[in-house]
Every structure is written in structure tokens, then in C-alpha cells.
Enzyme design. Structure first.
Site, PDB file in Angstrom:
ATOM      1  N   CYS A   1       0.716  -1.145   0.121  1.00 53.86           N
ATOM      2  CA  CYS A   1       0.029  -0.017  -0.048  1.00 53.86           C
ATOM      3  C   CYS A   1       0.836   1.259  -0.032  1.00 53.86           C
ATOM      4  O   CYS A   1       2.122   1.146  -0.064  1.00 53.86           O
ATOM      5  CB  CYS A   1      -0.969   0.203   1.222  1.00 53.86           C
ATOM      6  SG  CYS A   1      -1.988  -1.378   1.436  1.00 53.86           S
TER       7      CYS A   1
ATOM      8  N   TRP B   1      -3.907  -1.529  -1.185  1.00 53.44           N
ATOM      9  CA  TRP B   1      -3.699  -3.031  -2.040  1.00 53.44           C
ATOM     10  C   TRP B   1      -4.250  -3.843  -1.002  1.00 53.44           C
ATOM     11  O   TRP B   1      -3.517  -4.306  -0.203  1.00 53.44           O
ATOM     12  CB  TRP B   1      -2.379  -3.225  -2.371  1.00 53.44           C
ATOM     13  CG  TRP B   1      -2.328  -4.758  -3.345  1.00 53.44           C
ATOM     14  CD1 TRP B   1      -2.054  -5.820  -2.701  1.00 53.44           C
ATOM     15  CD2 TRP B   1      -2.760  -4.828  -4.594  1.00 53.44           C
ATOM     16  NE1 TRP B   1      -2.208  -6.724  -3.467  1.00 53.44           N
ATOM     17  CE2 TRP B   1      -2.522  -6.081  -4.881  1.00 53.44           C
ATOM     18  CE3 TRP B   1      -3.000  -4.095  -5.732  1.00 53.44           C
ATOM     19  CZ2 TRP B   1      -2.681  -6.728  -6.112  1.00 53.44           C
ATOM     20  CZ3 TRP B   1      -3.351  -4.580  -6.990  1.00 53.44           C
ATOM     21  CH2 TRP B   1      -3.410  -5.862  -6.973  1.00 53.44           C
TER      22      TRP B   1
ATOM     23  N   ASN C   1       1.130   0.147   6.149  1.00 52.24           N
ATOM     24  CA  ASN C   1       1.631  -0.597   4.786  1.00 52.24           C
ATOM     25  C   ASN C   1       2.259  -1.875   5.498  1.00 52.24           C
ATOM     26  O   ASN C   1       3.109  -1.823   6.238  1.00 52.24           O
ATOM     27  CB  ASN C   1       2.550   0.090   4.192  1.00 52.24           C
ATOM     28  CG  ASN C   1       3.098  -0.719   2.920  1.00 52.24           C
ATOM     29  OD1 ASN C   1       2.443  -1.577   2.352  1.00 52.24           O
ATOM     30  ND2 ASN C   1       4.068  -0.181   2.369  1.00 52.24           N
ATOM     31  N   GLY C   2       1.783  -3.099   5.034  1.00 49.49           N
ATOM     32  CA  GLY C   2       2.344  -4.257   5.585  1.00 49.49           C
ATOM     33  C   GLY C   2       1.521  -5.353   6.066  1.00 49.49           C
ATOM     34  O   GLY C   2       0.346  -5.142   5.729  1.00 49.49           O
TER      35      GLY C   2
ATOM     36  N   GLU D   1       7.690 -13.010 -24.064  1.00 53.50           N
ATOM     37  CA  GLU D   1       6.592 -11.845 -23.930  1.00 53.50           C
ATOM     38  C   GLU D   1       7.292 -10.646 -24.169  1.00 53.50           C
ATOM     39  O   GLU D   1       6.785  -9.786 -24.447  1.00 53.50           O
ATOM     40  CB  GLU D   1       6.237 -12.306 -22.398  1.00 53.50           C
ATOM     41  CG  GLU D   1       5.226 -13.005 -22.127  1.00 53.50           C
ATOM     42  CD  GLU D   1       4.595 -13.092 -20.646  1.00 53.50           C
ATOM     43  OE1 GLU D   1       3.522 -13.010 -20.553  1.00 53.50           O
ATOM     44  OE2 GLU D   1       5.588 -13.222 -19.799  1.00 53.50           O
TER      45      GLU D   1
ATOM     46  N   HIS E   1      12.909 -37.318 -29.825  1.00 53.01           N
ATOM     47  CA  HIS E   1      11.531 -37.616 -30.265  1.00 53.01           C
ATOM     48  C   HIS E   1      11.190 -36.516 -31.350  1.00 53.01           C
ATOM     49  O   HIS E   1      10.118 -36.415 -31.601  1.00 53.01           O
ATOM     50  CB  HIS E   1      10.586 -37.642 -29.149  1.00 53.01           C
ATOM     51  CG  HIS E   1      10.720 -38.891 -28.364  1.00 53.01           C
ATOM     52  ND1 HIS E   1      10.607 -40.187 -28.641  1.00 53.01           N
ATOM     53  CD2 HIS E   1      11.532 -39.011 -27.322  1.00 53.01           C
ATOM     54  CE1 HIS E   1      10.946 -41.021 -27.892  1.00 53.01           C
ATOM     55  NE2 HIS E   1      11.376 -40.276 -26.884  1.00 53.01           N
TER      56      HIS E   1
END
Length: 608
Positions: free
Chosen positions: A2, A74, A100-101, A488, A504
Site C-alpha cells: 500500500c 492494495w 503498509n504491511g 513476452e 523424439h
């Protein structure tokens, strides 16, 4: 992950907090809020959704005051909602906190505080903090904060304001970033540098368990003993765009380097040597597991590769048959799903259209569904019977890195939990695996130190049109992910093959100078893999190997080797993918590709 900001000074706090949060919204965008302290007390404004929602709310109902804290979230604990948004306060709203955490022991603290008469409104771990500070408050805010954090386990960066001490803002950090901005007659706190660059370029970088007190007299730094400390300010010379990336050139590189912390966070409170595996709110019992005759693991792209590792782990540890399939194929092949099936869907965003369709189809057929996702409140997390979150924090780069390694950790957690329920492993064996898992964040840090060798390899190979990845067992699963990363972001044609499949057909593609990247981390398959390497070397291939420390014999068969720290064979995918990510990154950079936003790709695939 966050974003937090705080302000103490002579200007109106609210606009400055919003300005700071705008620079931090990449760290979280589920909700946002501010708390402002003035002579009338603390006023809080917060709401679900993007920061723009909060801005509109503050235009309608402005908050006045020169001291405040702000947050952009978040979600980890509790879905995105107004009530789960930060700041969080005690019931009297005399103490407000942004955080945050992850507070790992929040459930224990919450129960204890409830027994003391405290009430809780949200589902978050953060809400224990203001109540804990309130419990210890006896007229000195800094002392109360120190006592509170001494009771907390986990990671945190915290900003605190108190209506009884309106001339003060207190902050502290442990395992989560926090900086202090030094302005003229004002000061700031923030979880990242961009939040303060419009106002100052002189900052303090706080270390773990360092406290800061912002007052009219300036900034005071304290250690965990309450003793005043001094440090030299750091002068920021980066531009704002670079600073948002934490000094890294790209978000992808930043996120690769965030993987040790993401691994640690995803294990936090779930893996411990002192207690059994904790799967959050997943309530599968021993009896439930006995009724399950098969597990289906379904995902797309990178998440599919994590599910392949999950198949190996669950079958090896829990002895339950597992089928792995690509979601877009699975939903159309009439899979034999019944009430005895367990379906595990894996999705970074939680919104992947094909994966979501599999979830819904499986539930209609009576199967139990577990979702593994990185986004709290996402569609798969809401619709699944159970959910296990990967605490990677937001990924900005389109190509997934830290979400993948946290998905691997989730696979191991599920496999170990099932093994414990089925008693397919002894308690000693489970202990040894957990012990090795807890070492992974440190080993991942060591693995990131191989950058020079990988950059040199990229310098020599970035003009190649084709590259091949080889592996056996779990190494084959990781090779698929390494190949995907290269495709990508560098647009080089790449394929991954199981080593035993070479003769193969695919060996027809090998000619003089062909680049082959070989993973050799599975001890029981090492001799077989060396034989496969010799098959391509004989045909002129240039080979770089990924191997565990001590396997120096591999040097006789390849052009160069990247050595990984030793760990259990079953856990090597967490480490071996890191050099493959870096190879893709450095090759793409040499080709001047946009590594964060590769062509034709989106972060979340929400259409079929």
C-alpha cells in the site's frame, strides 16, 4: 503493498496528501482515505475505489487542518470497501493510523483487545493498531506507539495521529519502506520517494525499528529504545518517473527484486515451525479430503506454469492425483468433474475470463473450488468456495514475476496442508520442508546477485532469433515459464522441452550456435539431464546451465553456469526462475523493447 503519506506543517494538509497519494497509486488502488487533525479533533474521509473517488468526496466535504495522514490500499485482509479502507481509528476516533504491511498476529491481538472491551468494524489486520495504541496510551503518544509495536509481529510502516496531541505525527517502520521528507517549516512521511518530490528532495531513509516524530520544532528520529539518533539526509537527484520505480529502470526489474519480500509475505502467519500450516479461511478437513478422488488445477499463462509445479508438489507430498490444464482448453473438453472433485483455479488478477468460467462450471457440477489469486475482492476470490491470497502486492509490469513465485509458495502451502491432513508425510518431514521454505527469501536475495553473468549472456545472445529451454521434472515446469518470459518481452521465438523429449523430434532444430538454456536442479535427474545437454552440445549448441551450488561437474558439459544456493529439490523452482526472468529482462533491454508494456499484451485478460 500500500501507499502511505503524512504531513505536518503550515499548509492545508488534505491537498498535499492527495498529491502524495497520486504518486503512490501504483502501490494500491482498491481504496483511499485521509485523516486530518485540527482543533476539533480528527476527521476521516475514505472510500472504496480509485483515488479520484476520494478527491470528489473531499471537494464536496473538505477537511481542514495542517496535520494529516493518507493511504492508498492494495487489499490483503478484507475485501475493498469503505469500512476496510484506511485510515483506521479507535472507536473514539482519538487515534488514527495508516499502515503498509501485514500484522501476522492480528487475530490474537484482536481477540485480546475484544476481551478488554474494544470493538472492531473492519476485517483488516490494521484495525488492531489504533486500538492497541489506545490501550497503551497514558498521555504520551510516542511511548504508546512503542509499546504497541513491541506487541506486533509482522511487517509494517505506520503513521499515527492523536487528537490529544494534535501537534505531533508519529511514524515507525519494520520490513516495509518509509521515508521522511524535510521541507521548510514542514515535514512529510511516505512509503516511497515520489510522494514528496514536489515539495522536497531532502529525505531521511528510515531503517527497521526506527521511529520519527514530526512537530513544529522539526523532525526527531528515535531508535527502538527511545533514544534520539542522527543521520545524514539523502538528497534525491532522480526525476519523479524514475523514483516511482524505486530507483530501478523499469517496474519489471523492480518487481523481480521485490520477490524475496513477496515470498516472505506470502508465507507470513501461514508457515511457522511452531504451528501447523494455516490456510486462512480454507476449512477443508481430513474427512473432506478423504472424499476427494481427484484434484484439477486450472489456469492460464504464467499461472498455468505455477499450477504445473503445484501438481508435482501435491502428488509428491500429499499423494493425491492431480490433473493440470489450460483454462481455455479445460472448459471445452467435458472434464469428468463430480462432487468428489476439488478444483484449484490460479489467477494473478482474479479476473481471467477463461479461469472464471471454469470456476463457475465446476461449481455447477458440485465440485469444491479453491481460488489462488493476488487480488482481494476479485471475481474468483468472491465466487470460489475458498481462497488463498498471494501477497505479492501490485504488479505493474505486464509480464508476471513476483506473482508467479508467490503462486509457487501457495502451491507448496496447499500441498503441505493436505499432506498433514492425510498423514502422507511425517511431522519431521513437514518440519524440514517448512524450515527450508522459511529460508527461501534469503536464498532468493542471494540468487539475485548473479546479475553480471546474466547481463553478459544477454549481451552475447540478444540478436538470436530462436532460443530453447530444457529441463526435466520440476525443471521442465520452470523452463516453460522462462521461455514464456523471453517470448513476452523480447519477442524472440522460444520453446521449452522436457529433456527426454529431445530425441523424439525437437533435436532436429539444433544446429551450430543454437542457444540452449538448461535447468539442472533436480538431483535425481541430474545425470539424465547432463546426457540431454551433451546431445545438443554435440550438435553445436551453446549452453548456459542453471544448477545448484556444488554441482561443478556440470561445467564440463556447458559454456557457462549460474549457480543457485542449495535448497530441497522440490523448492528449487522458486529460485531457478529468477535467473530466467533476468535473462529475459536483459535480452529485452538490449533489444530496446518496452519491458513493462510488451506489445499486444495486457496485464489482466478479461475476455475469452
Amino acid at each position: 503493498m500500500c501507499g502511505i503519506v503524512g504531513y505536518f506543517g503550515l499548509r492545508e494538509a488534505a491537498p498535499l496528501l492527495i498529491d502524495g497519494l497520486q504518486k503512490l497509486e501504483y502501490r494500491g488502488y482498491d481504496s483511499a482515505g485521509v485523516a486530518i487533525s485540527n482543533e476539533e479533533g480528527i476527521k476521516v474521509s475514505k472510500c472504496k475505489g480509485r483515488l479520484a473517488n476520494l478527491e470528489s468526496k473531499l471537494i464536496e466535504t473538505p477537511l481542514k487542518g495542517n496535520v494529516g495522514i493518507g493511504h492508498t490500499r492494495w487489499a490483503t485482509h478484507g475485501e475493498p470497501s469503505d469500512v476496510n479502507s484506511h485510515p483506521h481509528s479507535n472507536s473514539k476516533i482519538s487515534i488514527s493510523v495508516v499502515h503498509n504491511g501485514i500484522i501476522e498476529n492480528y487475530l490474537k491481538l484482536r481477540e485480546w483487545l475484544i476481551s478488554k472491551g474494544y470493538e472492531f468494524l473492519s476485517e483488516t489486520d490494521t484495525e488492531v493498531i489504533p486500538n492497541l495504541i489506545d490501550y497503551y496510551y497514558e498521555g504520551n503518544l510516542i511511548e504508546a506507539v512503542m509499546k504497541a509495536v513491541s506487541s506486533m509481529e509482522g511487517s509494517y510502516a505506520i503513521g499515527v495521529i492523536c487528537s490529544k496531541e494534535p501537534d505531533k505525527l508519529v511514524a515507525v517502520r519494520k520490513d516495509s519502506p518509509l521515508i521522511v521528507g524535510l521541507g521548510k517549516n514542514e515535514s512529510f512521511i511516505a512509503s516511497d520517494i515520489p510522494a514528496v518530490l514536489n515539495h522536497t528532495r531532502d529525505i531521511y531513509l528510515l531503517e527497521d525499528k526506527e521511529f520519527v516524530v514530526l512537530t513544529q520544532q522539526g523532525v526527531t528520529l528515535l531508535n527502538e529504545m527511545g533514544e534520539e539518533i542522527t543521520k545524514e539526509p539523502y538528497h534525491v537527484t532522480w526525476n519523479a518517473d524514475a523514483a516511482e520505480k524505486g530507483g530501478y529502470e523499469d517496474f519489471m526489474l523492480k518487481e523481480i527484486h521485490e520477490q524475496p519480500k513477496a515470498i516472505k509475505d506470502t508465507m507470513a502467519s501461514r508457515i511457522s515451525l511452531d504451528h501447523d500450516i494455516i490456510l486462512d479461511k480454507i476449512t477443508i478437513t481430513k474427512e473432506n479430503l478423504k472424499e476427494i478422488d481427484r484434484i484439477f488445477m486450472v489456469a492460464c499463462g504464467t499461472a498455468y506454469h505455477a499450477a504445473v509445479v503445484g501438481k508435482y508438489a501435491i502428488e509428491k507430498l500429499a499423494k493425491i492425483p492431480v490433473e493440470v490444464d489450460i483454462a481455455s482448453e479445460f472448459r471445452y473438453r467435458e472434464p469428468l468433474i463430480t462432487e468428489k472433485s476439488l478444483v484449484i483455479v490460479v489467477s494473478q488478477s482474479g479476473e481471467t475470463a477463461d479461469t472464471l468460467a471454469v470456476l463457475r462450471d465446476s461449481k455447477k457440477k458440485g465440485a469444491r473450488v479453491i481460488a489462488v489469486t493476488n487480488v482481494v475482492g476479485s471475481s474468483v476470490s468472491r465466487e470460489a468456495d475458498d481462497v488463498l491470497y498471494t501477497w505479492a502486492g501490485p504488479e505493474i509490469a505486464v509480464a508476471s514475476t513476483k506473482a508467479y513465485v508467490t503462486q509457487l509458495i501457495a502451491m507448496y502451502i496447499i500441498a503441505l496442508h493436505f499432506a498433514a491432513l492425510k498423514e502422507s508425510l511425517s511431522s519431521e518431514e513437514i518440519y524440514d520442508i517448512k524450515k527450508a521454505m522459511l529460508e527461501l527469501p534469503t536464498l532468493a536475495e542471494e540468487t539475485l546477485e548473479n546479475k553480471d553473468v546474466l547481463q553478459k549472456f544477454a549481451d552475447q545472445t540478444y540478436m538470436e532469433r530462436d532460443m530453447f529451454f530444457l529441463g526435466r521434472g520440476l525443471d521442465y515446469a520452470v523452463s516453460m515459464e522462462g521461455s514464456l518470459k523471453l517470448k513476452e518481452i523480447s519477442y524472440i521465438h522460444s520453446e521449452a522441452y522436457a529433456g527426454g523429449e529431445l530425441k523424439h523430434g525437437p533435436i532436429a532444430l539444433i544446429e551450430k550456435g543454437t542457444v540452449v538454456i538448461a535447468c539442472v536442479t533436480q538431483s535425481y535427474l541430474a545425470d539424465k539431464m547432463v546426457s540431454n545437454i551433451k546431445e545438443v552440445v554435440t550438435r553445436g549448441a551453446k549452453v548456459i546451465a542453471i544448477a545448484l551450488e556444488g554441482n561443478t561437474d556440470i561445467e564440463k558439459s556447458v559454456d557457462s553456469v549460474i549457480y543457485l544456493p542449495k535448497t530441497l529439490d522440490i523448492l528449487t523452482p522458486v529460485l531457478s526462475v529468477i535467473p530466467l526472468q533476468l535473462i529475459a529482462y536483459y535480452v529485452a533491454k538490449q533489444k530496446a523493447c518496452d519491458v513493462d508494456k510488451p506489445r499486444n499484451l495486457a496485464k489482466s485478460v478479461t475476455v475469452e
